[in-house]
Design a protein around this motif. Structure first.
Motif, PDB file in Angstrom:
ATOM      1  N   UNK A 136       9.668  -8.421   8.341  1.00 49.01           N
ATOM      2  CA  UNK A 136       8.241  -8.273   8.457  1.00 49.01           C
ATOM      3  C   UNK A 136       7.637  -7.221   7.789  1.00 49.01           C
ATOM      4  N   UNK A 137       8.555  -6.167   7.924  1.00 47.55           N
ATOM      5  CA  UNK A 137       7.958  -4.725   7.182  1.00 47.55           C
ATOM      6  C   UNK A 137       7.513  -5.083   5.828  1.00 47.55           C
ATOM      7  N   UNK A 138       8.625  -5.593   5.004  1.00 43.10           N
ATOM      8  CA  UNK A 138       8.741  -5.548   3.510  1.00 43.10           C
ATOM      9  C   UNK A 138       7.699  -6.963   3.027  1.00 43.10           C
ATOM     10  N   UNK A 139       7.420  -7.947   3.855  1.00 47.51           N
ATOM     11  CA  UNK A 139       6.693  -8.951   3.807  1.00 47.51           C
ATOM     12  C   UNK A 139       5.155  -8.454   3.805  1.00 47.51           C
ATOM     13  N   UNK A 144       0.285  -3.204   2.986  1.00 47.80           N
ATOM     14  CA  UNK A 144      -0.968  -2.850   3.577  1.00 47.80           C
ATOM     15  C   UNK A 144      -1.447  -4.268   4.194  1.00 47.80           C
ATOM     16  N   UNK A 145      -0.327  -4.843   5.003  1.00 51.61           N
ATOM     17  CA  UNK A 145      -1.092  -5.702   5.943  1.00 51.61           C
ATOM     18  C   UNK A 145      -0.402  -5.769   7.354  1.00 51.61           C
ATOM     19  N   UNK A 146      -0.958  -4.768   8.151  1.00 51.85           N
ATOM     20  CA  UNK A 146      -0.240  -4.361   9.289  1.00 51.85           C
ATOM     21  C   UNK A 146      -0.670  -5.729  10.459  1.00 51.85           C
ATOM     22  N   UNK A 151      -5.620 -11.132   6.460  1.00 49.23           N
ATOM     23  CA  UNK A 151      -5.114 -11.621   5.210  1.00 49.23           C
ATOM     24  C   UNK A 151      -3.396 -12.144   5.583  1.00 49.23           C
ATOM     25  N   UNK A 152      -2.983 -11.854   6.781  1.00 48.67           N
ATOM     26  CA  UNK A 152      -1.771 -12.766   6.943  1.00 48.67           C
ATOM     27  C   UNK A 152      -1.861 -14.319   7.189  1.00 48.67           C
ATOM     28  N   UNK A 153      -3.345 -14.688   7.435  1.00 42.61           N
ATOM     29  CA  UNK A 153      -3.580 -16.163   7.737  1.00 42.61           C
ATOM     30  C   UNK A 153      -3.341 -16.730   6.299  1.00 42.61           C
ATOM     31  N   UNK A 154      -3.677 -16.189   5.173  1.00 44.21           N
ATOM     32  CA  UNK A 154      -3.086 -16.732   3.996  1.00 44.21           C
ATOM     33  C   UNK A 154      -1.766 -17.196   3.683  1.00 44.21           C
ATOM     34  N   UNK A 155      -0.799 -16.282   4.374  1.00 49.44           N
ATOM     35  CA  UNK A 155       0.482 -16.722   4.477  1.00 49.44           C
ATOM     36  C   UNK A 155       1.122 -17.320   5.573  1.00 49.44           C
ATOM     37  N   UNK A 257      -4.539  -7.375  -0.068  1.00 47.40           N
ATOM     38  CA  UNK A 257      -4.585  -6.367   0.330  1.00 47.40           C
ATOM     39  C   UNK A 257      -3.672  -5.139  -0.236  1.00 47.40           C
ATOM     40  N   UNK A 258      -2.781  -5.552  -0.873  1.00 50.19           N
ATOM     41  CA  UNK A 258      -1.938  -4.487  -1.520  1.00 50.19           C
ATOM     42  C   UNK A 258      -2.145  -4.171  -2.980  1.00 50.19           C
ATOM     43  N   UNK A 259      -3.602  -4.743  -3.492  1.00 54.63           N
ATOM     44  CA  UNK A 259      -3.848  -4.405  -4.693  1.00 54.63           C
ATOM     45  C   UNK A 259      -5.490  -3.979  -4.675  1.00 54.63           C
ATOM     46  N   UNK A 260      -5.692  -3.064  -5.413  1.00 48.63           N
ATOM     47  CA  UNK A 260      -7.327  -2.615  -5.548  1.00 48.63           C
ATOM     48  C   UNK A 260      -7.728  -2.384  -7.010  1.00 48.63           C
ATOM     49  N   UNK A 261      -8.480  -2.897  -7.868  1.00 43.10           N
ATOM     50  CA  UNK A 261      -9.016  -4.028  -7.417  1.00 43.10           C
ATOM     51  C   UNK A 261      -7.912  -5.495  -7.657  1.00 43.10           C
ATOM     52  N   UNK A 262      -8.263  -6.466  -7.370  1.00 43.54           N
ATOM     53  CA  UNK A 262      -7.439  -7.658  -7.280  1.00 43.54           C
ATOM     54  C   UNK A 262      -7.991  -8.780  -8.068  1.00 43.54           C
ATOM     55  N   UNK A 263      -7.265  -9.532  -8.803  1.00 44.80           N
ATOM     56  CA  UNK A 263      -7.774 -10.621  -9.588  1.00 44.80           C
ATOM     57  C   UNK A 263      -7.172 -12.031  -9.449  1.00 44.80           C
ATOM     58  N   UNK A 264      -7.532 -13.006  -9.762  1.00 45.39           N
ATOM     59  CA  UNK A 264      -7.049 -14.240  -9.780  1.00 45.39           C
ATOM     60  C   UNK A 264      -6.983 -14.675 -11.392  1.00 45.39           C
ATOM     61  N   UNK A 265      -6.003 -15.364 -11.681  1.00 46.95           N
ATOM     62  CA  UNK A 265      -6.032 -15.853 -13.170  1.00 46.95           C
ATOM     63  C   UNK A 265      -5.736 -17.398 -12.989  1.00 46.95           C
ATOM     64  N   UNK A 266      -6.705 -17.951 -13.735  1.00 47.26           N
ATOM     65  CA  UNK A 266      -6.497 -19.648 -13.691  1.00 47.26           C
ATOM     66  C   UNK A 266      -6.372 -20.041 -15.159  1.00 47.26           C
ATOM     67  N   UNK A 267      -5.949 -21.110 -15.348  1.00 45.77           N
ATOM     68  CA  UNK A 267      -5.858 -21.706 -16.704  1.00 45.77           C
ATOM     69  C   UNK A 267      -6.437 -23.240 -16.569  1.00 45.77           C
ATOM     70  N   UNK A 268      -7.017 -23.575 -17.805  1.00 53.14           N
ATOM     71  CA  UNK A 268      -7.863 -24.901 -17.613  1.00 53.14           C
ATOM     72  C   UNK A 268      -7.031 -26.271 -17.514  1.00 53.14           C
TER      73      UNK A 268
END
Ligand code: FA5
Length: 345
Positions: A136-139, A144-146, A151-155, A257-268
């Motif tokens: 759990x520690x590494x995942x 940055x997700x104690x 944010x753990x809900x997303x995983x 939580x582990x990046x700042x700022x965070x982005x999402x990349x999408x493709x058409x």
């Protein structure tokens, strides 16, 4: 002597029944009909037999000899026939066409992972791997997700029922490849440039774009003076090499939580060209990547000074790439083991 002749006849008949090879039959012939056999000796010594017995004995001995010769011939014929039959049965027709071998091939996911890693290798990234069963520690924690972090809900996590020696170290099936970032930064000092492909697991319902087991490729670059411009440049270049110049990319703010700022990349969307369809959930875009600048807390936790170093990280869903490329309309086809699907690639 008459008894001897009868005895030979009985014995020879009995032995013949057990013979199944030409070699054994030949030695039988020598034993019972050869020059030194009992029967021939009897015939040769007929002159010494009193005249009144000689006729009867001679006739009987000749009769036995003739019958043994006949049996010999018949048995020989039988052995030869069966040999012929087995040859006929085992015959190989060399004129028949050969049976084609079923050639195996690499799974579409493996091929895509290799292609992605090749592109990044060309940009100076090294390929590394991490375990699928993870602490759990590494995942979570080191990212940055104690515990209790929303944010753990997303995983949605598949936990492993395992009591670690010493206790208190929960284990899980990794929900993303990001733990490999931590394992790498713990081991290596900057400059770091790695990509980490592998399978990940999520406890979620499946649909056309979501599987409970899928693959990701993680990327991490840490060095002095790494900026968001490096992240954008690297990932745009990757998208261009993989999808060609025509594909459109969209960068949007996102939160990890582990990046700042965070982005999402999408493709058409490949299927509808951006108009909206079942594959892209009517949005016209398919998200393939999460990325961002490595959070200073994450760097610090791995013993890297965030005042001196910075880095970017990204994680992409592998299956989404062939989905886009070939217009595959259901991700569940990848692991359904239907060869009619897999053989097409
Ligand atoms: C992550 O997993 C982050 N670890 C990515 C990341 C890494 C962000 C480094 C920042 C820095 P996310 O849950 O969005 O993020 O998944 C990343 C990609 O995996 C998604 O863009 C999507 O392409 C793919 N993906 C996510 N869930 C599924 C699923 N259930 N089935 C198939 N692909 C999925």
């Amino acid at each position: 002597m008459t008894d001897q002749v009868e005895e030979v006849s009985v014995q020879a008949n009995a032995e013949l029944q057990k013979i199944s090879s030409i070699e054994e039959l030949e030695s039988w012939r020598v034993r019972y009909l050869g020059r030194k056999s009992k029967l021939i000796s009897v015939l040769r010594s007929l002159g010494d037999v009193p005249i009144d017995e000689r006729r009867e004995l001679g006739a009987r001995a000749n009769q036995v000899k003739a019958s043994l010769e006949e049996l010999y011939q018949a048995h020989k014929g039988k052995i030869e026939l069966s040999k012929h039959e087995s040859l006929e049965r085992d015959r190989i027709d060399v004129t028949l066409p050969g049976q084609p071998y079923q050639l195996g091939r690499l799974h579409l996911t493996t091929r895509t992972i290799r292609e992605i890693c090749d592109i990044f290798a060309g940009m100076g990234f090294k390929v590394v791997e991490g375990p699928e069963v993870e602490w759990e520690y590494y995942n979570f924690e080191a990212l940055n997700m104690p515990a209790e972090h929303p944010a753990r809900d997303g995983f949605a996590t598949l936990w492993v029922d395992y009591e670690a020696p010493g206790g208190g170290r929960p284990m899980l099936m990794r929900t993303h490849t990001s733990p490999v970032q931590i394992r790498t930064m713990e081991k290596e000092k900057p400059p770091i440039r790695v990509v980490a492909p592998g399978r990940v697991y999520r406890y979620e319902a499946t649909d056309a774009t979501h599987e409970w087991m899928f693959s990701q490729v993680e990327g991490l670059a840490v060095d002095r003076n790494i900026t968001m411009a490096d992240l954008k440049g690297t990932l745009f270049e990757f998208a261009r090499r993989l999808f060609g110049q025509d594909r459109k990319c969209r960068f949007r703010c996102d939160y990890f939580p582990f990046v700042e700022p965070g982005v999402e990349i999408a493709i058409d969307c490949f299927m509808c060209g951006g108009k909206g369809c079942r594959l892209c959930g009517n949005s016209g875009w398919i998200e393939i990547l999460g990325a961002g600048m490595v959070h200073p807390e994450v760097l610090r936790g791995c013993g890297i000074d965030p005042d001196e170093y910075s880095g970017f990280a990204f994680g992409m869903g592998v299956e989404r790439i062939p989905i886009l490329r070939y217009g595959i309309d259901d991700i569940r086809l990848f692991y359904g083991n239907d060869l009619r699907f897999l053989k097409q690639f």
